[in-house]
Design a protein around this motif. Structure first.
Motif, PDB file in Angstrom:
ATOM      1  N   GLY A   1      -7.504  -2.620 -55.487  1.00 28.90           N
ATOM      2  CA  GLY A   1      -8.162  -3.383 -54.440  1.00 28.90           C
ATOM      3  C   GLY A   1      -9.449  -2.736 -53.977  1.00 28.90           C
ATOM      4  O   GLY A   1     -10.447  -3.428 -53.735  1.00 28.90           O
TER       5      GLY A   1
ATOM      6  N   LEU B   1      -8.585  -8.677 -50.517  1.00 30.57           N
ATOM      7  CA  LEU B   1      -8.744  -8.555 -51.969  1.00 30.57           C
ATOM      8  C   LEU B   1      -9.021  -9.913 -52.604  1.00 30.57           C
ATOM      9  O   LEU B   1      -9.881 -10.035 -53.492  1.00 30.57           O
ATOM     10  CB  LEU B   1      -7.491  -7.935 -52.578  1.00 30.57           C
ATOM     11  CG  LEU B   1      -7.445  -7.841 -54.109  1.00 30.57           C
ATOM     12  CD1 LEU B   1      -8.627  -7.045 -54.636  1.00 30.57           C
ATOM     13  CD2 LEU B   1      -6.128  -7.221 -54.563  1.00 30.57           C
TER      14      LEU B   1
ATOM     15  N   TYR C   1      -3.677  -0.534 -53.693  1.00 26.61           N
ATOM     16  CA  TYR C   1      -4.823  -0.179 -52.870  1.00 26.61           C
ATOM     17  C   TYR C   1      -5.986   0.316 -53.729  1.00 26.61           C
ATOM     18  O   TYR C   1      -7.152   0.041 -53.417  1.00 26.61           O
ATOM     19  CB  TYR C   1      -4.436   0.899 -51.859  1.00 26.61           C
ATOM     20  CG  TYR C   1      -3.751   0.362 -50.616  1.00 26.61           C
ATOM     21  CD1 TYR C   1      -3.464  -0.989 -50.486  1.00 26.61           C
ATOM     22  CD2 TYR C   1      -3.389   1.206 -49.574  1.00 26.61           C
ATOM     23  CE1 TYR C   1      -2.843  -1.488 -49.357  1.00 26.61           C
ATOM     24  CE2 TYR C   1      -2.775   0.724 -48.430  1.00 26.61           C
ATOM     25  CZ  TYR C   1      -2.499  -0.628 -48.322  1.00 26.61           C
ATOM     26  OH  TYR C   1      -1.887  -1.117 -47.192  1.00 26.61           O
TER      27      TYR C   1
ATOM     28  N   LYS D   1      -0.003  -5.477 -42.671  1.00 24.77           N
ATOM     29  CA  LYS D   1      -1.072  -4.735 -43.356  1.00 24.77           C
ATOM     30  C   LYS D   1      -1.226  -5.224 -44.793  1.00 24.77           C
ATOM     31  O   LYS D   1      -2.345  -5.421 -45.279  1.00 24.77           O
ATOM     32  CB  LYS D   1      -0.762  -3.238 -43.363  1.00 24.77           C
ATOM     33  CG  LYS D   1      -0.780  -2.568 -42.007  1.00 24.77           C
ATOM     34  CD  LYS D   1      -0.462  -1.087 -42.167  1.00 24.77           C
ATOM     35  CE  LYS D   1      -0.339  -0.392 -40.837  1.00 24.77           C
ATOM     36  NZ  LYS D   1       0.019   1.040 -40.996  1.00 24.77           N
ATOM     37  N   TYR D   2      -0.099  -5.416 -45.487  1.00 22.18           N
ATOM     38  CA  TYR D   2      -0.159  -5.875 -46.873  1.00 22.18           C
ATOM     39  C   TYR D   2      -0.788  -7.267 -46.964  1.00 22.18           C
ATOM     40  O   TYR D   2      -1.591  -7.547 -47.865  1.00 22.18           O
ATOM     41  CB  TYR D   2       1.244  -5.907 -47.484  1.00 22.18           C
ATOM     42  CG  TYR D   2       1.834  -4.557 -47.772  1.00 22.18           C
ATOM     43  CD1 TYR D   2       1.022  -3.461 -48.034  1.00 22.18           C
ATOM     44  CD2 TYR D   2       3.208  -4.366 -47.787  1.00 22.18           C
ATOM     45  CE1 TYR D   2       1.565  -2.212 -48.307  1.00 22.18           C
ATOM     46  CE2 TYR D   2       3.766  -3.134 -48.056  1.00 22.18           C
ATOM     47  CZ  TYR D   2       2.936  -2.056 -48.310  1.00 22.18           C
ATOM     48  OH  TYR D   2       3.488  -0.835 -48.580  1.00 22.18           O
TER      49      TYR D   2
ATOM     50  N   VAL E   1     -10.310  -0.419 -47.294  1.00 26.94           N
ATOM     51  CA  VAL E   1      -8.846  -0.345 -47.311  1.00 26.94           C
ATOM     52  C   VAL E   1      -8.340   0.644 -46.272  1.00 26.94           C
ATOM     53  O   VAL E   1      -7.368   0.370 -45.546  1.00 26.94           O
ATOM     54  CB  VAL E   1      -8.358   0.055 -48.722  1.00 26.94           C
ATOM     55  CG1 VAL E   1      -6.863   0.359 -48.712  1.00 26.94           C
ATOM     56  CG2 VAL E   1      -8.652  -1.049 -49.726  1.00 26.94           C
TER      57      VAL E   1
ATOM     58  N   THR F   1      -4.580  -6.964 -46.286  1.00 28.10           N
ATOM     59  CA  THR F   1      -5.249  -6.332 -47.428  1.00 28.10           C
ATOM     60  C   THR F   1      -5.295  -7.277 -48.626  1.00 28.10           C
ATOM     61  O   THR F   1      -6.301  -7.354 -49.336  1.00 28.10           O
ATOM     62  CB  THR F   1      -4.532  -5.028 -47.820  1.00 28.10           C
ATOM     63  OG1 THR F   1      -4.417  -4.178 -46.675  1.00 28.10           O
ATOM     64  CG2 THR F   1      -5.308  -4.296 -48.911  1.00 28.10           C
TER      65      THR F   1
ATOM     66  N   ASN G   1       2.209   1.587 -52.404  1.00 31.22           N
ATOM     67  CA  ASN G   1       1.005   0.752 -52.447  1.00 31.22           C
ATOM     68  C   ASN G   1      -0.195   1.457 -53.054  1.00 31.22           C
ATOM     69  O   ASN G   1      -1.314   0.953 -52.960  1.00 31.22           O
ATOM     70  CB  ASN G   1       0.651   0.292 -51.026  1.00 31.22           C
ATOM     71  CG  ASN G   1       0.523   1.478 -50.068  1.00 31.22           C
ATOM     72  OD1 ASN G   1       0.467   2.630 -50.500  1.00 31.22           O
ATOM     73  ND2 ASN G   1       0.474   1.191 -48.781  1.00 31.22           N
TER      74      ASN G   1
ATOM     75  N   ILE H   1      -8.703  -0.843 -42.738  1.00 28.52           N
ATOM     76  CA  ILE H   1      -7.672  -1.850 -42.468  1.00 28.52           C
ATOM     77  C   ILE H   1      -6.340  -1.180 -42.164  1.00 28.52           C
ATOM     78  O   ILE H   1      -5.664  -1.487 -41.173  1.00 28.52           O
ATOM     79  CB  ILE H   1      -7.523  -2.811 -43.661  1.00 28.52           C
ATOM     80  CG1 ILE H   1      -8.781  -3.671 -43.821  1.00 28.52           C
ATOM     81  CG2 ILE H   1      -6.299  -3.703 -43.489  1.00 28.52           C
ATOM     82  CD1 ILE H   1      -8.762  -4.534 -45.069  1.00 28.52           C
ATOM     83  N   ASP H   2      -5.927  -0.263 -43.022  1.00 26.71           N
ATOM     84  CA  ASP H   2      -4.642   0.411 -42.862  1.00 26.71           C
ATOM     85  C   ASP H   2      -4.595   1.203 -41.561  1.00 26.71           C
ATOM     86  O   ASP H   2      -3.620   1.162 -40.806  1.00 26.71           O
ATOM     87  CB  ASP H   2      -4.393   1.328 -44.061  1.00 26.71           C
ATOM     88  CG  ASP H   2      -2.981   1.871 -44.085  1.00 26.71           C
ATOM     89  OD1 ASP H   2      -2.037   1.068 -44.023  1.00 26.71           O
ATOM     90  OD2 ASP H   2      -2.811   3.102 -44.159  1.00 26.71           O
TER      91      ASP H   2
END
Length: 419
Positions: free
Chosen positions: A348, A399, A345, A391-392, A374, A395, A341, A377-378
């Motif tokens: 984003g 975005l 990321y 998570k994806y 980012v 995110t 990712n 969030i992660d």
């Protein structure tokens, strides 16, 4: 006999003295006109930080606060380079695996060939420069769309990483200096000194700019606003250094873990340098000009081709720096370095922070703000036990919201005649 003196005042009118109220009204007018800058990212950080702190109090711990910096450092550094490409309305889909190639070069030069750390770092950055030059040449001189060129690079660089890693080998990074980048901390005193230098430098720049604009009769921000900016930065850095200087080790008798991570001043130095390049040099003005209107920039005498190639060089060079940090944090390099990712990321982060996908609008600070969003969030969703899939999704939604704000801002700017 008496005479009556007639007063004549032919002197130019002085600019209106700004007030806090007028400054606030001007700012709100810009926001209503679509110029929101990094405001959505800042608000997002506040909301996310509040939610995660309530749901998981450990989110606010000193150890997790330090993890946020090291966890998001590589992505943020790559995003800083992507800002230059996005300012021209271009895209670089190869930045993630370009960082992987540079990390693989670093590991091979340092661990396999046994050269000093500085030779390995130089080799990695030179590799990034060569990658950026090649991409920029293909886009600018050959005329292939950046999407196609960098998509090809995405695939090719993934193959190069596999070849450099002998189809799956893992190379450990053993050099102490390289490991220190993402795994060591400054002493508490050095952290306070770093904060003092940053605050002093920022204050000097703000006050000097205010004085110079006032001396030339230009409109300036109210002095109270300038002081508030300086005080705000001082408060922010003071709190951050205080938290990072708290003991984070779970076994203090065996090892102490305190201080600002080494990667933080590296990121801060690059933030200052690249911001200066974009906002205080003719090169930076040319980048914005080409991003705003390429043909108008060409007619104004700007070497558009040179600018277009150079932004890809900067982007890949920053990808190399991100790859070095990623290798340091993982203590090794493997075929997945720069993959997964990382690219998503990084792009984003730049967009979430406020850089426009349409070109002509963005700052290096946007990458830092977006990278923080980012990382939060992660990190926060990881503490709450959510899967990688969730998570994806989150995110991606963030975005999409950022891109929607960008599109809305452009539409408002076009309606109101602002830019």
């Amino acid at each position: 006999m008496t005479t009556t003196a007639v007063r004549r005042d032919d002197s130019p009118a002085l600019p209106e003295v700004p007030t806090i109220g007028s400054h606030l009204r001007t700012y709100l007018s810009r926001v209503r006109g679509g110029d929101v800058g990094g405001l959505p990212a800042v608000l997002g950080l506040v909301v996310l930080g509040t939610v995660f702190s309530i749901m998981r109090p450990s989110f606010l711990s000193a150890g997790n606060f330090a993890n946020l910096f090291t966890q998001g450092a590589a992505v943020t550094l790559i995003a800083m380079g992507l800002v230059f490409v996005l300012l021209l309305g271009e895209i670089d889909l190869s930045a993630g695996f370009a960082s992987g190639v540079c990390a693989a070069v670093l590991a091979n030069v340092a661990s396999v060939l046994g050269y000093p750390w500085w030779v390995a770092v130089l080799a990695a950055i030179v590799t990034g420069v060569l990658i950026g030059t090649t991409l920029g040449f293909l886009v600018t001189k050959i005329g292939i769309p950046s999407f196609v060129v960098t998509l090809a690079g995405f695939l090719a660089f993934q193959g190069i990483v596999l070849m450099l890693m002998k189809e799956g080998r893992n190379i450990s990074v053993r050099d102490d200096v390289l490991l220190a980048i993402a795994n060591r901390t400054l002493s508490p005193a050095a952290g306070w000194l770093l904060a003092a230098v940053a605050i002093t430098g920022f204050a000097a720049a703000q006050l000097l700019r205010h004085r110079n604009r006032a001396a030339r009769g230009l409109v300036t921000d109210p002095f109270a606003v300038v002081v508030a900016r300086i005080a705000g930065l001082a408060l922010l850095l003071g709190v951050a250094v205080f938290i990072l200087n708290l003991e984070r080790s779970r076994n203090v008798p065996a090892v102490s873990l305190r201080g600002v991570p080494v990667v933080v001043p590296i990121m801060a130095a690059l933030l200052v340098l690249l911001t200066f390049v974009l906002q205080r040099t003719s090169y930076g003005r040319h980048v914005y000009a080409v991003g705003g209107n390429k043909e108008a920039a060409r007619r104004a005498g700007i070497d558009v081709d040179r600018i277009r190639i150079s932004v890809f060089v900067i982007c890949s060079s920053m990808a190399a720096v991100g790859g070095i940090v990623a290798a340091s944090r993982a203590n090794s390099v493997d075929p997945n370095t720069g993959g997964s990712n990382v690219l998503l990321y990084a792009v984003g982060a730049a967009v979430i922070g406020g850089t426009s996908l349409f070109g002509g609008k963005g700052r290096i600070l946007d990458a830092v703000l977006g990278g923080a969003v980012v990382a939060v969030i992660d990190n926060g969703m990881g503490l709450m036990g959510y899967s990688a899939g969730v998570k994806y999704v989150v995110t991606g939604v963030v975005l999409l919201l950022a891109a929607s704000v960008d599109a809305f801002s452009r539409r408002r700017s076009a309606t109101t005649g602002t830019r």
